[in-house]
Each structure stands twice: as structure tokens, then as C-alpha cells.
Motif scaffolding. Structure first.
Motif, PDB file in Angstrom:
ATOM      1  N   LEU A  17       0.820  -1.217   0.000  1.00  0.00           N
ATOM      2  CA  LEU A  17       0.000   0.000   0.000  1.00  0.00           C
ATOM      3  C   LEU A  17       0.853   1.265   0.000  1.00  0.00           C
ATOM      4  CD1 LEU A  17      -2.697  -1.159   2.597  1.00  0.00           C
ATOM      5  CD2 LEU A  17      -2.858  -1.166   0.093  1.00  0.00           C
ATOM      6  N   GLY A  18       2.166   1.103  -0.077  1.00  0.00           N
ATOM      7  CA  GLY A  18       3.054   2.262  -0.119  1.00  0.00           C
ATOM      8  C   GLY A  18       3.189   2.988   1.211  1.00  0.00           C
ATOM      9  N   LEU A  19       2.906   2.276   2.312  1.00  0.00           N
ATOM     10  CA  LEU A  19       3.075   2.886   3.643  1.00  0.00           C
ATOM     11  C   LEU A  19       4.457   2.549   4.176  1.00  0.00           C
ATOM     12  CD1 LEU A  19      -0.402   1.906   5.149  1.00  0.00           C
ATOM     13  CD2 LEU A  19       0.301   4.176   4.315  1.00  0.00           C
ATOM     14  N   ARG A  20       5.141   3.558   4.706  1.00  0.00           N
ATOM     15  CA  ARG A  20       6.480   3.336   5.228  1.00  0.00           C
ATOM     16  C   ARG A  20       6.430   3.005   6.717  1.00  0.00           C
ATOM     17  NH1 ARG A  20       8.433   8.979   4.156  1.00  0.00           N
ATOM     18  NH2 ARG A  20       6.234   9.125   4.706  1.00  0.00           N
ATOM     19  N   ILE A  21       7.272   2.028   7.126  1.00  0.00           N
ATOM     20  CA  ILE A  21       7.419   1.679   8.541  1.00  0.00           C
ATOM     21  C   ILE A  21       8.748   2.254   9.003  1.00  0.00           C
ATOM     22  CG2 ILE A  21       7.689  -0.255  10.178  1.00  0.00           C
ATOM     23  CD1 ILE A  21       5.988  -1.927   8.203  1.00  0.00           C
ATOM     24  N   PRO A  22       8.845   3.026  10.067  1.00  0.00           N
ATOM     25  CA  PRO A  22       7.783   3.364  11.025  1.00  0.00           C
ATOM     26  C   PRO A  22       7.094   4.710  10.735  1.00  0.00           C
ATOM     27  CG  PRO A  22       9.879   4.067  11.917  1.00  0.00           C
ATOM     28  CD  PRO A  22      10.149   3.522  10.531  1.00  0.00           C
ATOM     29  N   ASP A  23       7.470   5.393   9.639  1.00  0.00           N
ATOM     30  CA  ASP A  23       6.940   6.742   9.390  1.00  0.00           C
ATOM     31  C   ASP A  23       5.414   6.774   9.344  1.00  0.00           C
ATOM     32  OD1 ASP A  23       9.442   5.907   7.991  1.00  0.00           O
ATOM     33  OD2 ASP A  23       9.748   8.079   7.894  1.00  0.00           O
ATOM     34  N   ASP A  24       4.836   5.842   8.560  1.00  0.00           N
ATOM     35  CA  ASP A  24       3.382   5.846   8.403  1.00  0.00           C
ATOM     36  C   ASP A  24       2.694   4.819   9.299  1.00  0.00           C
ATOM     37  OD1 ASP A  24       3.689   7.714   6.262  1.00  0.00           O
ATOM     38  OD2 ASP A  24       4.239   6.042   4.952  1.00  0.00           O
ATOM     39  N   LEU A  25       3.448   3.858   9.768  1.00  0.00           N
ATOM     40  CA  LEU A  25       2.863   2.776  10.561  1.00  0.00           C
ATOM     41  C   LEU A  25       3.906   2.209  11.515  1.00  0.00           C
ATOM     42  CD1 LEU A  25       0.395   0.755  10.903  1.00  0.00           C
ATOM     43  CD2 LEU A  25       1.670  -0.756   9.356  1.00  0.00           C
ATOM     44  N   SER A  26       3.557   2.110  12.789  1.00  0.00           N
ATOM     45  CA  SER A  26       4.423   1.434  13.760  1.00  0.00           C
ATOM     46  C   SER A  26       3.939  -0.001  13.926  1.00  0.00           C
ATOM     47  CB  SER A  26       4.384   2.151  15.112  1.00  0.00           C
ATOM     48  OG  SER A  26       5.158   3.341  15.063  1.00  0.00           O
ATOM     49  N   VAL A  27       4.890  -0.934  14.075  1.00  0.00           N
ATOM     50  CA  VAL A  27       4.557  -2.357  14.197  1.00  0.00           C
ATOM     51  C   VAL A  27       5.330  -2.963  15.365  1.00  0.00           C
ATOM     52  CG1 VAL A  27       4.636  -4.615  13.053  1.00  0.00           C
ATOM     53  CG2 VAL A  27       4.171  -2.558  11.696  1.00  0.00           C
ATOM     54  N   VAL A  28       4.627  -3.726  16.202  1.00  0.00           N
ATOM     55  CA  VAL A  28       5.294  -4.496  17.257  1.00  0.00           C
ATOM     56  C   VAL A  28       4.934  -5.959  17.077  1.00  0.00           C
ATOM     57  CG1 VAL A  28       5.654  -4.818  19.739  1.00  0.00           C
ATOM     58  CG2 VAL A  28       5.058  -2.558  18.863  1.00  0.00           C
ATOM     59  N   GLY A  29       5.934  -6.834  17.155  1.00  0.00           N
ATOM     60  CA  GLY A  29       5.712  -8.277  17.044  1.00  0.00           C
ATOM     61  C   GLY A  29       5.706  -8.938  18.415  1.00  0.00           C
ATOM     62  N   PHE A  30       5.861 -10.273  18.405  1.00  0.00           N
ATOM     63  CA  PHE A  30       5.948 -11.040  19.641  1.00  0.00           C
ATOM     64  C   PHE A  30       6.705 -12.320  19.315  1.00  0.00           C
ATOM     65  CE2 PHE A  30       5.000 -13.292  23.435  1.00  0.00           C
ATOM     66  CZ  PHE A  30       4.400 -12.428  24.352  1.00  0.00           C
ATOM     67  N   ASP A  31       7.703 -12.659  20.101  1.00  0.00           N
ATOM     68  CA  ASP A  31       8.545 -13.875  20.002  1.00  0.00           C
ATOM     69  C   ASP A  31      10.024 -13.521  19.987  1.00  0.00           C
ATOM     70  OD1 ASP A  31       6.633 -15.884  20.027  1.00  0.00           O
ATOM     71  OD2 ASP A  31       6.505 -16.039  17.847  1.00  0.00           O
ATOM     72  N   ASP A  32      10.379 -12.538  19.126  1.00  0.00           N
ATOM     73  CA  ASP A  32      11.783 -12.239  18.855  1.00  0.00           C
ATOM     74  C   ASP A  32      12.504 -13.424  18.238  1.00  0.00           C
ATOM     75  OD1 ASP A  32      13.963 -10.585  18.588  1.00  0.00           O
ATOM     76  OD2 ASP A  32      14.734 -10.979  20.594  1.00  0.00           O
ATOM     77  N   LEU A  33      11.973 -13.906  17.123  1.00  0.00           N
ATOM     78  CA  LEU A  33      12.691 -14.884  16.306  1.00  0.00           C
ATOM     79  C   LEU A  33      13.941 -14.217  15.749  1.00  0.00           C
ATOM     80  CD1 LEU A  33       9.723 -16.340  14.197  1.00  0.00           C
ATOM     81  CD2 LEU A  33      10.718 -17.263  16.295  1.00  0.00           C
ATOM     82  N   PRO A  34      14.954 -15.017  15.364  1.00  0.00           N
ATOM     83  CA  PRO A  34      16.161 -14.413  14.790  1.00  0.00           C
ATOM     84  C   PRO A  34      15.841 -13.444  13.645  1.00  0.00           C
ATOM     85  CG  PRO A  34      16.511 -16.755  15.163  1.00  0.00           C
ATOM     86  CD  PRO A  34      15.076 -16.471  15.508  1.00  0.00           C
ATOM     87  N   VAL A  35      14.844 -13.786  12.841  1.00  0.00           N
ATOM     88  CA  VAL A  35      14.511 -12.966  11.672  1.00  0.00           C
ATOM     89  C   VAL A  35      14.081 -11.548  12.051  1.00  0.00           C
ATOM     90  CG1 VAL A  35      12.112 -13.769  11.596  1.00  0.00           C
ATOM     91  CG2 VAL A  35      13.196 -12.967   9.512  1.00  0.00           C
ATOM     92  N   ALA A  36      13.612 -11.339  13.279  1.00  0.00           N
ATOM     93  CA  ALA A  36      13.148 -10.005  13.679  1.00  0.00           C
ATOM     94  C   ALA A  36      14.273  -8.971  13.558  1.00  0.00           C
ATOM     95  CB  ALA A  36      12.611 -10.043  15.112  1.00  0.00           C
ATOM     96  N   ARG A  37      15.502  -9.415  13.767  1.00  0.00           N
ATOM     97  CA  ARG A  37      16.650  -8.509  13.657  1.00  0.00           C
ATOM     98  C   ARG A  37      17.018  -8.240  12.202  1.00  0.00           C
ATOM     99  NH1 ARG A  37      18.850 -12.439  16.941  1.00  0.00           N
ATOM    100  NH2 ARG A  37      20.312 -13.014  15.323  1.00  0.00           N
ATOM    101  N   TRP A  38      16.615  -9.142  11.307  1.00  0.00           N
ATOM    102  CA  TRP A  38      17.123  -9.102   9.931  1.00  0.00           C
ATOM    103  C   TRP A  38      16.206  -8.400   8.946  1.00  0.00           C
ATOM    104  CZ3 TRP A  38      18.072 -15.059  10.253  1.00  0.00           C
ATOM    105  CH2 TRP A  38      19.123 -15.296  11.153  1.00  0.00           C
ATOM    106  N   VAL A  39      14.956  -8.193   9.338  1.00  0.00           N
ATOM    107  CA  VAL A  39      14.041  -7.592   8.373  1.00  0.00           C
ATOM    108  C   VAL A  39      14.270  -6.086   8.313  1.00  0.00           C
ATOM    109  CG1 VAL A  39      12.274  -9.361   8.443  1.00  0.00           C
ATOM    110  CG2 VAL A  39      12.250  -7.527  10.156  1.00  0.00           C
ATOM    111  N   GLY A  40      13.683  -5.445   7.302  1.00  0.00           N
ATOM    112  CA  GLY A  40      13.865  -4.016   7.142  1.00  0.00           C
ATOM    113  C   GLY A  40      12.536  -3.286   7.285  1.00  0.00           C
ATOM    114  N   PRO A  41      12.414  -2.382   8.262  1.00  0.00           N
ATOM    115  CA  PRO A  41      13.361  -2.119   9.343  1.00  0.00           C
ATOM    116  C   PRO A  41      13.313  -3.225  10.405  1.00  0.00           C
ATOM    117  CG  PRO A  41      11.353  -0.875   9.710  1.00  0.00           C
ATOM    118  CD  PRO A  41      11.184  -1.566   8.380  1.00  0.00           C
ATOM    119  N   PRO A  42      14.440  -3.399  11.147  1.00  0.00           N
ATOM    120  CA  PRO A  42      14.443  -4.373  12.243  1.00  0.00           C
ATOM    121  C   PRO A  42      13.226  -4.174  13.150  1.00  0.00           C
ATOM    122  CG  PRO A  42      16.657  -3.570  11.859  1.00  0.00           C
ATOM    123  CD  PRO A  42      15.755  -2.751  10.975  1.00  0.00           C
ATOM    124  N   LEU A  43      12.633  -5.293  13.549  1.00  0.00           N
ATOM    125  CA  LEU A  43      11.319  -5.285  14.197  1.00  0.00           C
ATOM    126  C   LEU A  43      11.386  -5.076  15.713  1.00  0.00           C
ATOM    127  CD1 LEU A  43       8.206  -5.968  13.843  1.00  0.00           C
ATOM    128  CD2 LEU A  43       8.857  -8.354  14.279  1.00  0.00           C
TER     129      LEU A  43
END
Lengths: 349, 349
Positions: B273-299
Motif C-alpha cells: 500500500l506504499g506505507l512506510r514503517i515506522p513513518d506511516d505505521l508502527s509495528v510491534v511483534g511477539f517472540d523475537d525470532l532471529p529474523v526479527a533482527r534481519w528484516v527491514g526495518p528491524p522489528l
């Protein structure tokens, strides 16, 4: 003329047929039940006796006759370290194939394994599994003898190094994968293509980079050794070496990242430098971990059929166990395939 | 007045002490060695005899006296399915704790397990492990009896549903995690915060969303039920429900995604949808899998200490095995903690 070994133990036949348990016992000066105890990994044998018996088992290539009934319904799955990002895919494949055969999977890690109950190989021998699958991990001479003398077959999966011609193994077509990854970039129009390799001690890493070179050469492009950097298959290396490549004045427009984790590190380096993927930089990974689909943009990568490879290794070890003599040197390579997603595009004009 | 069970087997004592093996044998009209064979999972017992003995073992709460020497140096680790993204973290923790105790890990999947050698629980009983760790997977009445009568202790890890008060279990502070994830967003200034939950049949999913609600309520913000959508903890649900939330006219400026995989699906929806994280949307996950550090932006995510939880479950099952009577109803919850990375920021002005 006699060899040192046969001079040491003249009463045991060396050629034509393998020694019997009774003959090993006589040569060692112990009773047959004592040799049996050593074979079964029992603790109640004096260390000196034990090592004398082991030495004789080894020097005479003793191989226990198989008796399926005496085996436990287990398959051993051994990782060098459980840190590997793709360990889960392997576990799933082995579990699936083992279950079909009515067997359960014993999982262990061989790195730094020093338990009170004796060596890792002793414990495996005492469990009497149907077979052993080693992942990125070889066997030393003593471990190999221990398993062979108990007729416990083993298969090495995706060997990090050269497993030796006589070791049955399952791998993937790494060279072919490196070739198709790089051909894809060449066909998109890239001419300045970097590569981040895995550790050079791993044959799979070498094979992938050799495929990369072959793709450039067959396309009539020069191979620039300065564009090939050695990583270690971890995220951090992709980030660090990615920064190195991308900060150069004449930076590559595309990079073959060696594996998916390094590709993700490269993503981070590109983000940090304000380079967009695929507009400013094309990236190809290797493995096709689940995460490759989830990153932004989804990663173009070479699929390594890890679950299928693990299933094949399990079937192979069970086949070896059913034969009177294991097929020495069996080597199987499963095909890799390029999965094109959104991290690759023609270079900016 | 007698209960139906005691009327059925008047010769076996019900109260005060548990029945002996000889008493079970007499009640079943078989020899003591036959009861022994049933307990050891041996195949050479007629099915009718076997089920009669099992019924008596159950109705009389028979509990085999422990004999550590007769146990195999094994721990059983059972997943409902091996598909879970965080299975690897759990395996690592169990392997680590088991190794310290000199034990090996048998890994299996209970979903759809119908092997020729009898039920999964029969196989476990026959292996005589030191204990069983069940991940996201309960035991039915028959399986529980089978293990209890053999004095094989078990612990449930991170139960999907309500494990029952008498089942020892290890979990994480899910409610607290949902609370701190949402408080973090509130403190950044967000007032319109969505939530994508896990499946409502999982208690951990319910607890996380309840924590989210508590954070809003204690901050004096209204809870809008229309902003809480039920997912299933998979990437695809995060994507689909993310599109639903983000396409609305009055879309949330922040979303608590329930787990990391759903957060990654939400990333994809935002990209689309062309929304930028975190500028247009903030996201919080749960677990802290290794991948959370590797995605863009880090989660930014709530860390669930999966490896430590698995180690704790392993220690708990070994402790249960050492006691004469297992501590009924032991429940341990390990603390979660918020890890702030780059996917959260104040809402755009």
C-alpha cells in the motif's frame, strides 16, 4: 613379508573373510562376552581392555553381523551445531522419512560434546540405531571404526568439506545453483556482479562461487577477483562485506550473496546506504529459507531442497542397513532451482 | 456402598496406597510377568489382555516404582507439528539441558502419527525415557495414564489451550508482553492502535490481546473491537488482516501484530500500500525470532525466552522424575521483555 598389523595379531585372518568375534577375543586375550560388551557400549569393561579390543576391531575391519531384531527403532541425526538457520528443514525431512519407516529420531549436537557417559560415538553405539545421519559434520577415524564395527550405517548430509570418496553422502547441485543465479543476473543485463562466498573450507561454498565464475566466463564477462569476498554464511558477514562492496566508487549493480542469510545482511547494508533493491541493486540468495518469501522485497534465490535431501539421506542410510555390504562411496546430489522473486531487476540505465 | 470401579475389582485396594503389580495381575487374571510386558510395551501380549490390563492400571492409578537404572538415557521432545517457526529455539534449549544431564533427545511429531508399531504413547513407554516434553500439544486420558502408570513424568511447554490445573507446564508471561508492547505504542503517542491476534483457542493469544486491552484502558484510551482481528499466527494472516486494517479510511497508526510472523505479513501489506514503517505505521511483534533482527526495518518485538523456557521444562521434567510423587500442577512462567528496534516511532503529525 608381513604388515605391522598382521605381525601384531597373527591368529586373525586378514583377507577373504572378516574376523569373527571369537577370533577378536582370542587375539585380545579376553572372552567373547567381553568383546560383546565393548561392542554394546557397556561401561563394565576396563579402559585398557576396551581400547585393546577397539584397536583389534579396527585393524581387522571387524563388522558385526546385522540382526535387525536387536536394533532399536531409532535413527540418529547429528548436527555439528544446532545454530544453522536451515536445521529445521533438515529435521523435518528426517522425521518424515523415519516415521514412514516406523522409527524415531534421536537428535544430538556433536560440537563440544563431552558427556560423562563416554564419547558421543560410544553412546550412539550403545543405542544400536538403524543408522546415523551427520549434518555438516564428519567422523574421525575412531568414530568411523566404532560405527562400522557395529554395522551401524551412516550418511553425511551436505558435507562442509570433502567427505572422502568412500563416505555415502547427500548434497545439492551447488555449482549448478551458483551458475543459474549468476546467469539470471547476466540475462537481466548486469555486467558488474559481485559475489559473497561462504567459508572457503566448505566445498559447497567453493562450488557455488565456481558456478558464478563459470556463468560470467561463458557470457564473455571478465571475472574481477576484487568483487569476490569470503564470508561465513552468517547475516553479519553479508552486512559487513555488503558495505565494503557497496561503498566503492564503481560498486557492483548486482550481488550473488552465497546464501539467504548473507543476502539479508546485504539488504541491511543497502538500506543503510540508501540503495533501493532492486532499483539500485539486485540480490540473489541461496537456500530458499522460509524467510526469503517474507523479507522486503521478497528474495530471488536458489532453492536447495533441504527437506527432500534429508529424506533422501534417511532412505539411503536405511538402504545401507538392509544390504550385506554398504555401497561405498554413494553420493547423491539433488537439483537446485532458481526462484525468481522481487530482488532482481535490470540495472538502472 | 461401592463405586462402579471398585465393584469391578474388589481385590485391589483403592485408598491409602497404590496397587502393586501382583495385585493388578490377580485382578486381571494374568501373571505378573504379563503385566510387566504390558508396562514395557512388549508386542507379545494379546490385544484383549493388554487392554484389560491397561484398564486396571488406569482405574487403580497404578504407578510403577521408579528404577533409574532401568531407564534409557533419553528425553522425549514431542511437537504437535514441526512447522512452528520457533521449533528450533525449543529444540536447542532441550538439547542443551538434556546434554548437561547426560541424556539424548528423541524428537517426534504427534500430529497424524499412526505407525505400525502401535500408538505414539506405546512407543514412548517402550523406550523408557527419563521424561517427556510436549510442545503445543496435550495428552489424552489414555496417553496420560500410559505415561503415569510407567512413572514417566511429562511437562507441557507453552500450552496452546488450558493444560488443566494438574499438568506441569512452562510458559511465558503473555499478558505482560501484550501489555508492554501496547504501552510502548501508547507512550510514543499513538491513540489508534490495532491488534492482530493469534487463534482464540490458544490461551497465549488471548492473554496477549488481553494485555493489549489493559494497556489501552489504563491509558484512558477506548478499546475499539473493530480494530482487533483474529489471525492464526501465520505470515499470510498478518498480510491479509493487515490489508484489511490499512485500507480503512481511518486506519490505525500502529498495530500490535500478535507474533513476529504476522508482523512480517503486515510489513508486506504496508509495502503493497506504499506505507512506510515506522513513518506511516508502527509495528510491534511477539517472540523475537532471529529474523526479527534481519528484516527491514528491524522489528520492535516482545522477546519470549523460548530457549530458556525449553531448558526450564527439561529441568522440571527431570526434577519430577527424581521425586517419589510428581508435584501436581506445577506451572512456571518466564518473563517476556520488550526489544525496541526500528519499526516503531511517534505517529506522523
Amino acid at each position: 613379508m608381513t604388515s605391522p598389523e598382521s605381525a601384531e595379531t597373527p591368529s586373525v585372518p586378514r583377507q577373504g573373510r572378516t574376523a569373527t568375534l571369537a577370533e577378536i577375543a582370542r587375539a585380545a586375550g579376553v572372552s567373547a562376552p567381553t568383546v560383546s560388551k565393548v561392542l554394546n557400549g557397556r561401561a563394565d569393561v576396563a579402559p585398557a581392555t576396551r581400547s585393546r579390543v577397539e584397536r583389534l576391531l579396527r585393524s581387522h575391519g571387524y563388522r558385526r553381523r546385522r540382526a535387525d531384531a536387536s536394533r532399536s527403532p531409532l535413527i540418529e541425526l547429528v548436527f555439528h551445531e544446532l545454530e544453522s538457520a536451515w536445521a529445521m528443514e533438515v529435521i523435518r525431512g528426517v522425521e518424515r522419512a523415519a516415521r514412514r519407516a516406523g522409527l524415531s529420531v534421536v537428535l544430538s549436537e556433536s560440537a563440544g560434546r563431552h558427556t560423562p557417559g563416554g564419547s558421543w560415538a560410544d553412546q550412539v553405539a550403545a543405542r544400536r540405531p538403524h543408522g546415523v545421519i551427520l549434518v555438516l559434520s564428519g567422523l574421525d577415524e575412531g568414530q568411523r571404526t566404532l560405527l562400522t564395527s557395529r554395522s551401524i550405517p551412516f550418511v553425511v548430509m551436505d558435507p562442509a568439506g570433502d567427505p572422502g570418496a568412500e563416505v555415502p553422502s547427500v548434497g545439492a547441485t551447488n555449482w549448478q545453483g551458483g551458475l543459474s543465479a549468476t546467469r539470471h543476473l547476466v540475462e537481466l543485463g548486469h555486467t558488474r556482479i559481485g559475489a559473497i562466498s561462504g567459508p572457503t573450507r566448505m566445498m559447497c561454498a567453493r562450488a557455488r562461487v565456481d558456478g558464478y565464475r563459470a556463468a560470467l566466463e561463458t557470457a564473455g564477462l571478465a571475472v574481477d577477483p576484487g568483487l569476490i569476498l569470503d564470508g561465513d554464511f552468517h547475516h553479519e558477514a553479508g552486512y559487513r562485506l555488503g558495505l565494503d562492496l557497496l561503498r566503492r566508487d564503481n560498486r557492483p549493480t548486482a550481488v550473488f550473496a552465497g546464501n539467504d542469510l548473507q543476502a539479508l545482511g546485504l539488504y541491511e547494508a543497502a538500506r543503510e546506504l540508501g540503495l533501493r533493491i532492486p532499483d539500485d541493486l539486485s540480490v540473489v540468495g541461496f537456500d530458499d529459507l522460509p524467510v526469503a518469501r517474507w523479507v522486503g522485497p521478497p528474495l530471488t534465490t536458489v532453492r536447495q531442497p533441504l527437506t527432500e535431501m534429508a529424506e533422501a539421506a534417511t532412505r539411503m542410510v536405511l538402504e545401507l542397513g538392509r544390504e550385506e555390504k554398504p555401497t561405498a562411496g554413494a553420493r547423491m546430489e539433488l537439483a537446485t532451482s532458481l526462484v525468481v522473486r522481487s530482488s532482481t531487476a535490470p540495472p538502472a540505465a
